[in-house]
Every structure is written in structure tokens, then in C-alpha cells.
Write an enzyme that holds these catalytic residues in place. Structure first.
Site, short mmCIF file in Angstrom:
data_model
loop_
_atom_site.label_atom_id
_atom_site.label_comp_id
_atom_site.label_asym_id
_atom_site.label_seq_id
_atom_site.Cartn_x
_atom_site.Cartn_y
_atom_site.Cartn_z
N LYS A 51 0.83 -1.20 0.00
CA LYS A 51 0.00 0.00 0.00
C LYS A 51 0.87 1.25 0.00
CE LYS A 51 -3.69 -0.44 2.61
NZ LYS A 51 -4.34 -0.58 3.93
N ARG A 121 -3.18 3.42 8.54
CA ARG A 121 -3.58 2.26 7.73
C ARG A 121 -2.49 1.21 7.66
NH1 ARG A 121 -4.80 4.71 2.02
NH2 ARG A 121 -5.97 2.75 1.85
N GLY A 130 -8.33 -7.08 4.86
CA GLY A 130 -9.19 -7.20 6.03
C GLY A 130 -8.54 -7.88 7.22
N MET A 132 -5.74 -6.93 8.87
CA MET A 132 -5.12 -6.05 9.84
C MET A 132 -5.93 -4.77 9.99
SD MET A 132 -1.12 -6.65 9.12
CE MET A 132 -1.30 -6.08 7.47
N ARG A 366 -3.51 -1.85 -6.03
CA ARG A 366 -2.66 -3.04 -5.95
C ARG A 366 -3.06 -3.97 -7.08
NH1 ARG A 366 -5.69 -4.67 -0.47
NH2 ARG A 366 -7.73 -4.85 -1.36
N HIS A 482 -16.67 -9.56 1.90
CA HIS A 482 -15.60 -10.43 2.40
C HIS A 482 -15.67 -11.82 1.77
CE1 HIS A 482 -13.69 -13.20 5.33
NE2 HIS A 482 -12.79 -12.25 5.36
N ARG A 591 1.32 -48.13 -12.09
CA ARG A 591 1.50 -49.01 -10.93
C ARG A 591 0.74 -50.29 -11.22
NH1 ARG A 591 0.05 -43.93 -9.07
NH2 ARG A 591 1.48 -42.95 -7.58
N GLU A 774 14.81 -44.61 -5.18
CA GLU A 774 14.01 -44.22 -4.03
C GLU A 774 14.62 -44.65 -2.71
OE1 GLU A 774 10.08 -45.84 -4.58
OE2 GLU A 774 10.83 -47.62 -5.56
N SER A 793 14.07 -43.20 -12.55
CA SER A 793 12.89 -42.40 -12.22
C SER A 793 12.90 -42.21 -10.71
CB SER A 793 11.63 -43.12 -12.68
OG SER A 793 10.51 -42.36 -12.27
N GLY A 795 11.62 -41.82 -7.30
CA GLY A 795 10.40 -42.01 -6.51
C GLY A 795 10.56 -41.19 -5.25
N THR A 796 10.20 -39.91 -5.37
CA THR A 796 10.58 -39.00 -4.29
C THR A 796 9.72 -39.17 -3.03
OG1 THR A 796 9.31 -37.34 -5.46
CG2 THR A 796 11.70 -37.25 -5.66
N CYS A 860 8.66 -39.36 -10.50
CA CYS A 860 7.28 -39.84 -10.55
C CYS A 860 6.60 -39.80 -9.19
CB CYS A 860 7.21 -41.24 -11.14
SG CYS A 860 8.08 -42.46 -10.16
N TYR A 880 12.05 -35.24 -17.55
CA TYR A 880 10.60 -35.09 -17.43
C TYR A 880 10.15 -35.18 -15.99
CZ TYR A 880 10.35 -40.14 -16.72
OH TYR A 880 10.51 -41.40 -16.21
P1 ADP Z 1 -7.65 -2.30 4.10
O1 ADP Z 1 -6.24 -2.71 3.88
O2 ADP Z 1 -8.36 -3.14 5.06
O3 ADP Z 1 -8.38 -2.07 2.82
P2 ADP Z 1 -7.31 0.54 4.20
O4 ADP Z 1 -6.14 1.10 4.89
O5 ADP Z 1 -7.26 0.50 2.74
O6 ADP Z 1 -7.58 -0.90 4.83
O7 ADP Z 1 -8.56 1.37 4.68
C1 ADP Z 1 -9.86 0.91 4.54
C2 ADP Z 1 -10.74 2.01 4.00
O8 ADP Z 1 -10.66 3.17 4.79
C3 ADP Z 1 -10.38 2.47 2.61
O9 ADP Z 1 -10.95 1.65 1.64
C4 ADP Z 1 -10.97 3.85 2.57
O10 ADP Z 1 -12.31 3.78 2.22
C5 ADP Z 1 -10.84 4.31 3.98
N1 ADP Z 1 -9.66 5.19 4.07
C6 ADP Z 1 -8.40 4.84 4.24
N2 ADP Z 1 -7.59 5.90 4.21
C7 ADP Z 1 -8.37 6.97 4.02
C8 ADP Z 1 -8.14 8.38 3.86
N3 ADP Z 1 -6.91 8.87 3.90
N4 ADP Z 1 -9.19 9.16 3.65
C9 ADP Z 1 -10.42 8.63 3.59
N5 ADP Z 1 -10.72 7.34 3.72
C10 ADP Z 1 -9.71 6.50 3.92
MG MG Z 2 8.11 -46.26 -3.86
MG MG Z 3 -7.75 -1.01 1.39
#
Ligand code: ADP
Ligand code: MG
Ligand code: MG
Length: 911
Positions: A51, A121, A130, A132, A366, A482, A591, A774, A793, A795-796, A860, A880
């Protein structure tokens, strides 16, 4: 400038000293980005996290990114190593950078009149969606909230932001359960007679703020902190701590993420999607991550902030159809962003944006996670669009992910009764019984059941159960919920937001279309059906996958670049045909023992084992001969002239005998023997360590008649095929040999038998005589074995067992622990131990070829279908790999990856 700060020695740390360069006394821990300039860039993902590196890079493009700074991943590592204490000097560096953000925005952190608010963040090198923590609106307090209200001329917005801060800070930083806050919010909404939080007026929100503060104080034991720096420092620590949280650890385990020290923290000026109806927040992909289609694929919510889009509180709107109606300008701007991002990163981007009073801000980008189907289509289309070249396209598709494409789909001609529809969130056909919690799913799968996980919406704590389920069905949530995101990542079929499914998890039932279903009912679901994913009652039959379209194209390119051949392990004509369809270039392992388990054959086999003399054994073997021959004719015919390696009988004989008294009595009767005779023979064959016992070529040494029968069957079949105009290339393979003398002894019988058949039939066929490697001794004396053997061959499976001294059948009781404690990097039965077992393989190849330069070498074991191991096989010069039919395309692609990576031919990004 205080950009580099002298660092005192760290407090006692478990880890050894860091490499030179990093252990110097001053370490830069904070990297600024803003106003078109950045200290970081896209190449710094190790240090700044994905990020952070991309926020810096987007700033440089320039795309509109709110200014901020990134605290390095090493700082997180140091923090956790030091028993969760922030390094000295860090907060000074943070303050200096806050000053830069203040300058860039014209606002001040903690100011009552014009307050700067920031987000803290998380963001590691690998995205862990989601897993962290992120805290928004840091810097608000009782005074600043009033300043913000005046400044924005929007009191409602200010208090909405404030209540979010108290909630997020209380929940993620101080560990106050989210539902305590949720409870208060619902109470106020009820009192005000409104349904959505956007409908709450200023007074309502003020009331929510007061209640939240009370909840906070009650559970934390002190009031919500008014000092913005106190808020910020605690938030930074919370993000660092979340790296070591259970969820995050489990996620890294499941995704095989290792050797990463920690997460970065991005502190960034807030922009506001909740400033009114001209503001919005959203997430989007530059292409459809489910199908790969080149369309803008995103969702947005008007007057909302942060996680609202993914949390499923309100149903988000589809950008493609709705955004233009809301704001033509923003929609045009976003479509332009799509093309700017793809041109810069040459890959599908998953990005987050916020629109504040009509102005677009980029918050994240990303490389987008995608289904295997999408990965293949996108890679092929990007080559056609001249964004990437063929080699890059090949490297874009994870070999292991092809598994998803090789799995069955529902039989189009099957009778299906659609009982509900939802979003086609992750493609594929899934059939299973219903479980209502992730925990239940895990337990029942462990007990051998197939499960469809049925939930209102999943949450990060559910990943264990999601991972083991055949499919996932949710009743709320969108394409970026999610469940949808995680299921696509795992390749698990998912239908999301199937509103017709009314779940009563407490009673373990759900009602669909007026009918009630429980844990013993089967559901089938199709997560790839468009325009809507479908849910069917019962078990719908499935059909096997085929190679076509973009998939076929990628495989064609893979074949162009790989040098390693790919064969298959197949014991039947059917498997051989399936494997040929997937591109197998021969059979690396047939086999023969599997052919003896059919009812009639097992009877003759038992007769042979129970015979007391050679003549008796030969009589029984003569009855088996026609069956063996018939099997080989079938396989040779299916393989149409491709080489076929046939391994002679391998398992210990007791595996073929009945062990219960009832079965033993029946066998005795049918063979005209006494029960005691049978029982005694079974006891006699019992071994303390059967895997190290009388098996493999040891059987043929003691009972050459077994080998003679098998060789006769192979050669007679080959002759018969040849006469019928079918080309055959049999390779006779001796299992478990450890000495050249064993091979010499058995070769004599082999050659004599083959010659006898040639004489009888007046026909000759070419065949090869070789051995498995083997037993470690075989690898060590490979130069001697190669004097007799024409091919090796590896036979790991056995080689791993005997090199480590780990019983294949029992190692499951401690290997997971070994991996967890990092004694082993991974299970050596799943992925070849290159440092030890692999060293033996490499050595044996060299020794063998020093005797016979054209010695054919292959593998194999199960490892032949493991992409990492395939890469190793390429490196040590095997001819192979051989793997199960469904893994053949995976091995072909992995072999191409290996060749492209080895050539150092850094795939050119531009044409
Ligand atoms: P995650 O990695 O869980 O997506 P983010 O750090 O991307 O967490 O933050 C989650 C959400 O929080 C983002 O999708 C955005 O909507 C909001 N957010 C993060 N940073 C900012 C910011 N600087 N201004 C406004 N909203 C933010
Ligand atoms: Mg064998
Ligand atoms: Mg995000």
C-alpha cells in the site's frame, strides 16, 4: 531535518543482529509522499508494504493522492521483537512528517479551528485484505469536531466522523467489541424512527457520540483520549500488533507468506466521502476479477466512509450502470484512472477511491486478486493489447491456480432445480451438505463430509472454515464483500447476497423458497453462472473440465518456452486418455499392483501368495497373465506411441490378503485349504516395518516368477500392439533397488523373458530397462546402477521417507508442528526438500550421467505436480516430471515458469 534519527541499541531481541547496513545506528523509518513528490516508490514494497509503495508511486504519476507518510515494515519487526515497544525516536520522526502533511494540506493536527485528520492504515508487502487494522478520522476530539463542523459548514458530517473515530479506535485499538457500539447506534436509530445511519440528523449523531464515549469508558476504564498524538501513537501500535493477531497469522499460514517482518503503517490525511450527497467512496477493479472481462468493475456508496462499502451495511451501487447518473464528471475521471493505472502497472488493479465534494482521490491500488479463469483471460488479452509479452503472460498465471480450471462443472444436461440466485462471486461448481458456522464446517470436513458454508456474510475469523468448504453461500453482501473476495482468492465457488436464503443459524436451519433445509441436506451451487449465481437443491452431477479458449492459448505458449517434458501417472486406459487430453507426453508411472484389486484378479493373486511352492505360484500367475496383458494393451493403445513406464510389483504381499477371520475362512474354503493354513501365512507375512520390508524388487528377487509373468505380459502386449500397427515404447521399471547387483539379477530374467516372447511371436519390440531411485543407497551409487539401468525415475515419496527417516504414513502427527515451529520450511512430502532429498536427486543425475551420458531421468513422486518441485526438477536437468492427470497442465505451466526464470530472460514489460 530530523529525517534520520540516531537510534539507541534495541532492547533485548530474540532475533540475531540484522545484516550490516540496516544495523547502522541511524535508520530512516518514515517516508513522506504528497504534492507530486515521494520518498518511496513502487519498487519499495519490502520496506514500505504494498500500500505504502503504491501510494508513493501514484503520487509520482501524478494521481490525486492525499498526502501522508509510511512507517516502514522493519519498524514493525523491531516493535514486535522488542516485546511490543515502539523504537526510540520514532514518534519524533512521525511528528516531523505530520508537520509536512500540515504544510501540504494547510491544516493543523489537533487544531480546534482547522483540524487535520489522518488515517492510520496497515499495509504489508503482500496484501492481506481485512486481516489487519485501519483507524480513520484520527485527530478529532470535542473541540476539533466543532472546528470541523464550522469549517465544512456541515455539522452532521463532523459528528458522523467523530462517532466513527470513537467506534474504530475503541474497537481496533482498545479491543472493545464492535457490537457494543452497534447496539447503541441501533438504539438511537430506533428512537429516531430511522432505518439507515445516513438518515440520522445532527442531534441523533451527537447522541450516538455521547453513548459511544460512555461505552468506551465503561469497557476501557478511562475516557476517550482527547490528545491527537496519543490517539495516533496508540493507533500505530495497534496496527503493528494486528500483524501478530490470530487472524493475520492464520492468513499468512494459509497463503504461505513467510520471511516478512511486519506491516507498514500509512498515516495519511483524511478525505471525506461522507461530506454529503456530492461525496462518495468506492472500490473497483480495472477488469472483472471473476471472468477477466475487460470492463470497469466497481461499486460505490454516496455519502459514506471507509469500510461501509465492504461491510454490507447499505447495498452499494454498481459504478458501470449508476455512477454516470450520479456524476458524469466523476465517472469519466474514474474511467480515465482505469487506463492510467493499467498502463503504469501493466496488470489488473484493485483500487480504492473517495470523492469529496466532487473531487476524486485515490486511496490505494494493488494488483487485483482474480480467479484462475480471469488470470488466464487477462494474461492472454493483455498480450493482444500489447501491454505485456508472452513470457510475462505465462508468469502471470500461478500454476497451482489452474487446479480451479481443471475441476468439474455441472453437467449441462442434468436436472437442476434453482431454489435461489445471488451474485456469481466466485466461479465453479460445488456440492455439499449445509454448515452454518465456519467452526462446524471445519469439524465436519475433518470427519470426512463435503460442506457448503451458508452464512449471512462471512468475516475474517471464518477463513479456516471457508478454506475447507466446497462452496460458500451468503445471503447479504456484494461482489466485493468479504465472502466474495476471499472465495475468489481461494478458488472456492461462491454465490453471494442470495437474498432468498433466510438463515436461522441458532437452530441450524435456513428457509429457501418456502422450504426448510438443515445440516443433512445437500445443496449444489454454481458461482460462475452469469448473470446470476445459482443454488440448486440436492447433489447435481458434474462433468469434467476441458482445455479451450484462453486456457489453451496460455498452455500453447507454455509449451513453447518449456524444456522439461511432462508425463502422467496412470494405471488405466481412461486415466491415460484424460492425461493425453491435458497434454501428457507419456506415462511416467503405471502401478501394476492397482490392477490386482478387481474381485477375480485379487482371488488369483491370493492364490499365488498362498501357494507353497514355485509351481503353485506359477499356476496362479498364469491365470493373472491375460489380465495384465489386457491392461497393457489398453494403456499402450491409449498412449498412441508415447513412452510408457511400467513399474513391476511394489507393495508387500500382505496388503493383498484378507485380515478378518471371516474373509480368511472364505478364502481358505475357495482354495481348498484349511483356515489355519491361511491364518498362518498371513501371520508369517506380517512385518514390523512393512515399508522397509519384503517389498519392491525384493519380491522379484525372492520370487522371480512374479517378474517373469509381468515382463511377459508387457512384452506380449507390446508385440500384439505392434502387430496391430500401434507404436509402443515400453519402459520396464524396477522399484526400490539399492544395488547394481539387484538390477543385474533381475535384468537377466527380464531379457530372457523378453527374448522368449520375441522368439515365440517372431516379432521384436524395443523396450528399455530401468530403475526407480528411491533408496538413498541407490542415489549414492547411481554411477554403478547406471551401468545396468537405461533410465532413472526418482520415486521421491519413498526417497523422502528414507532420507529423513519419516514414515510417510505417520509423519502427519508431527510434521505440521515442524512447519509451524519453522524447523522445516514446508512439508517435504508435499514440496520436495531441495536442500537434502533434492541434493540426492541432483547428485544421482550427475553420477548416473557420468556413466551413461544419455541416461533418461525423470520423477514420478507426488512432487511431479507441485510447481515448486517442478522448478527444481528443471534446474537439476531432469528430462521429465510425471504427475496425476489433472495436474499435467499445472506441471506444463510450472515447467515454463522454470525455463523463463532460469534464462534470466527478464520478461520485457514492453513490446
Ligand atoms: P484495508 O487494507 O483493510 O483495505 P485501508 O487502509 O485501505 O484498509 O482502509 C480501509 C478504508 O478506509 C479504505 O478503503 C478507505 O475507504 C478508507 N480510508 C483509508 N484511508 C483513508 C483516507 N486517507 N481518507 C479517507 N478514507 C480512507
Ligand atoms: Mg516407492
Ligand atoms: Mg484497502
Amino acid at each position: 531535518m530530523a529525517m534520520t534519527i540516531a537510534r539507541k541499541p534495541k532492547p533485548a531481541s530474540k532475533k540475531p543482529a540484522k545484516p550490516a547496513g540496516k544495523s547502522s545506528k541511524s535508520v530512516k523509518r518514515v517516508y513522506f509522499f504528497g504534492n507530486g513528490k515521494a520518498e518511496g516508490n513502487a519498487g519499495m514494497k519490502d520496506l514500505l508494504g504494498g500500500k505504502g509503495a503504491n501510494l508513493a508511486d501514484m503520487t509520482l504519476v501524478p494521481l490525486p493522492v492525499p498526502p501522508g507518510f509510511t512507517i516502514t515494515t522493519d519498524t514493525c519487526g523491531d516493535y514486535n521483537d522488542a516485546g511490543q515497544r515502539l523504537p526510540k525516536g520514532l514518534m519524533e520522526e512521525v511528528r516531523a512528517n505530520i508537520a509536512k502533511v500540515e504544510k501540504a494540506t494547510g491544516k493543523r493536527f489537533g487544531d480546534a479551528a482547522n483540524p487535520l485528520l489522518v488515517a492510520a492504515r496497515s499495509g504489508a508487502k503482500f496484501s492481506m485484505p481485512g486481516m489487519m487494522d485501519t483507524v480513520l478520522n484520527i485527530g478529532l476530539n470535542d473541540k476539533a469536531v466543532e472546528g470541523l463542523a464550522k469549517l465544512s459548514n456541515n455539522e452532521r458530517f463532523a459528528y458522523d466522523s467523530y462517532r466513527r473515530l470513537i467506534n474504530m479506535f475503541g474497537d481496533t485499538v482498545m479491543g472493545v467489541d464492535h457490537h457494543h457500539f452497534e447496539h447503541e447506534l441501533s438504539a438511537v436509530k430506533r428512537a429516531k424512527g430511522v432505518e439507515l445511519d445516513t438518515q440520522l440528523d445532527v442531534d441523533g449523531l451527537k447522541e450516538v457520540v455521547d453513548r459511544y464515549k460512555a461505552v468506551y469508558e465503561k469497557h476501557v476504564g478511562s475516557p476517550f483520549p482527547n490528545d491527537p498524538y496519543e490517539q495516533l501513537e496508540a493507533a500505530i501500535e495497534a496496527v503493528f500488533k494486528s500483524w501478530m493477531g490470530d487472524r493475520a497469522i492464520k492468513y499468512r499460514e494459509l497463503n504461505d507468506i513467510r520471511g516478512v517482518r511486519g506491516t507498514a503503517v500509512n498515516v495519511q490525511a483524511m478525505v471525506f466521502g461522507n461530506m454529503g450527497d456530492d461525496s462518495a467512496t468506492g472500490v473497483a477493479f480495472t477488469r472483472d476479477p471473476s471472468t477477466g472481462e475487460n470492463v470497469f468493475y466497481g461499486e460505490f456508496l454516496v455519502n459514506a466512509q471507509g469500510e461501509d462499502v465492504v461491510a454490507g451495511i447499505r447495498t452499494p451501487l454498481e459504478c458501470k450502470t449508476e455512477m454516470g447518473k450520479w456524476s458524469q464528471r466523476s465517472w469519466k475521471e474514474l474511467q480515465n484512472v482505469k487506463s492510467v493505472l493499467e498502463k503504469r502497472y501493466k496488470d489488473v488493479q484493485d483500487f480504492e477511491f473517495t470523492i469529496e465534494k466532487g473531487k476524486l482521490y485515490m486511496l490505494q491500488t494493488r494488483n487485483g486478486k482474480r480467479t484462475a479463469q480471469a488470470a488466464v483471460r487477462i494474461a492472454v488479452e493483455m498480450v493482444k493489447e500489447r501491454l505485456i509479452d508472452e513470457k510475462t503472460a505465462i508468469l502471470r498465471v500461478e500454476p497451482a491456480s489452474l487446479d480451479q480450471l481443471l475441476h468439474p462443472t455441472f453437467d449441462p444436461s442434468a436436472d437442476k432445480q434453482v431454489i435461489a440466485t445471488g451474485l456469481p462471486a466466485s466461479p465453479g461448481a460445488a456440492v455439499g451438505k449445509i454448515a452454518f458456522t465456519a467452526e462446524e464446517a471445519e469439524q465436519r470436513v475433518a470427519a470426512g463430509e463435503k460442506i457448503i458454508l451458508v452464512r449471512r456474510e462471512t468475516e475474517p475469523a471464518d477463513i479456516g472454515g471457508m478454506h475447507v468448504s466446497e462452496g460458500i453461500l451468503t445471503s447479504t453482501g456484494g461482489m466485493t464483500s468479504h465472502a466474495a473476495v476471499v472465495a475468489r482468492g481461494m478458488g472456492t465457488p461462491c454465490v453471494a447476497g442470495a437474498g432468498a436464503v433466510e438463515i436461522d443459524a441458532a437452530n441450524k436451519t435456513c428457509r429457501i423458497n418456502g422450504k426448510t433445509y438443515g445440516p443433512n441436506d445437500w445443496l449444489s451451487l454454481d458461482g460462475g453462472k452469469t448473470p446470476a449465481g445459482e443454488v440448486y437443491e440436492g447433489q447435481v452431477p458434474t462433468v469434467e473440465a476441458t482445455l479451450s479458449g484462453a486456457f489453451a492459448q496460455i498452455m500453447k505458449w507454455a509449451d513453447k518456452y518449456r524444456t522439461l517434458k511432462v508425463r502422467t501417472n496412470a494405471d488405466t486406459p481412461h486415466d491415460s486418455e484424460v492425461a493425453r487430453g491435458f497434454g501428457a507426453e507419456g506415462i511416467g508411472l503405471t502401478r501394476t499392483e492397482h490392477m490386482f484389486f478387481d474381485p477375480q484378479r485379487i482371488h488369483n493373486m491370493r492364490e499365488m501368495i498362498l501357494a507353497t511352492d514355485t509351481a503353485g505360484r506359477e499356476r496362479a500367475l498364469a491365470k493373472l497373465l491375460p489380465y495384465q496383458k489386457e491392461d497393457f494393451v489398453g494403456i499402450f493403445t491409449a498412449m498412441k506411441g508415447l513412452p510408457v513406464t511400467i513399474r513391476l510389483l511394489d507393495p508387500p504381499l500382505h496388503e493383498f490378503l484378507p485380515h478378518g477371520e471371516k474373509d480368511q475362512r472364505a478364502l481358505a474354503e475357495s482354495l481348498g485349504m484349511s483356515f489355519e493354513q491361511v491364518k498362518n501365512r498371513v501371520q508369517q507375512l506380517h512385518e514390523a516395518n512393512p515399508m522397509l520390508g519384503h517389498r519392491g524388487d525384493r519380491l522379484a528377487i525372492t520370487y522371480p516368477e512374479i517378474l517373469i509373468m509381468q515382463v511377459r505380459a508387457i512384452i506380449e502386449a507390446a508385440v500384439e500392439c505392434k502387430k496391430a500397427g500401434i507404436k509402443v515404447l515400453p519402459e520396464i521399471m524396477i522399484p526400490l533397488a539399492g544395488t547394481k547387483q539387484e538390477l543385474d539379477f533381475l535384468k537377466k530374467h527380464t531379457v530372457e523373458t523378453a527374448n522368449a516372447v520375441f522368439k515365440e511371436t517372431k516379432t521384436r519390440v524395443d523396450y528399455m530397462y530401468g530403475t526407480m531411485i528411491e533408496v538413498p543407497r541407490a542415489a549414492i551409487t547411481a554411477d554403478e546402477l547406471a551401468e545396468t539401468a537405461e533410465f532413472f525415475s526418482f520415486g521421491t515419496n519413498d526417497l523422502t521417507q528414507m532420507t529423513f527417516g519419516y514414515s510417510r504414513d505417520d509423519a502427519g502427527s508431527f510434521l505440521p508442528e515442524y512447519v509451524k515451529k519453522e524447523i522445516l520450511e514446508r512439508d517435504p512430502f508435499q514440496s520436495l526438500d531441495t536442500g537434502g532429498v533434492g541434493k540426492l536427486v541432483g547428485m544421482a543425475v550427475k553420477l548416473g550421467r557420468s556413466t551413461k551420458s544419455n541416461l533418461k531421468c525423470g520423477i514420478c513422486g507426488e512432487h511431479g505436480g507441485d510447481p515448486r518441485s517442478v522448478e527444481f526438477c528443471h534446474q537439476v536437468g531432469l528430462d521429465y516430471v510425471s504427475c496425476s492427470p489433472f495436474r499435467v497442465p499445472i506441471a506444463r505451466l510450472a515447467a515454463a515458469h522454470a525455463a523463463i526464470k532460469q534464462n534470466g530472460a527478464k520478461p520485457s514489460k514492453k513490446k
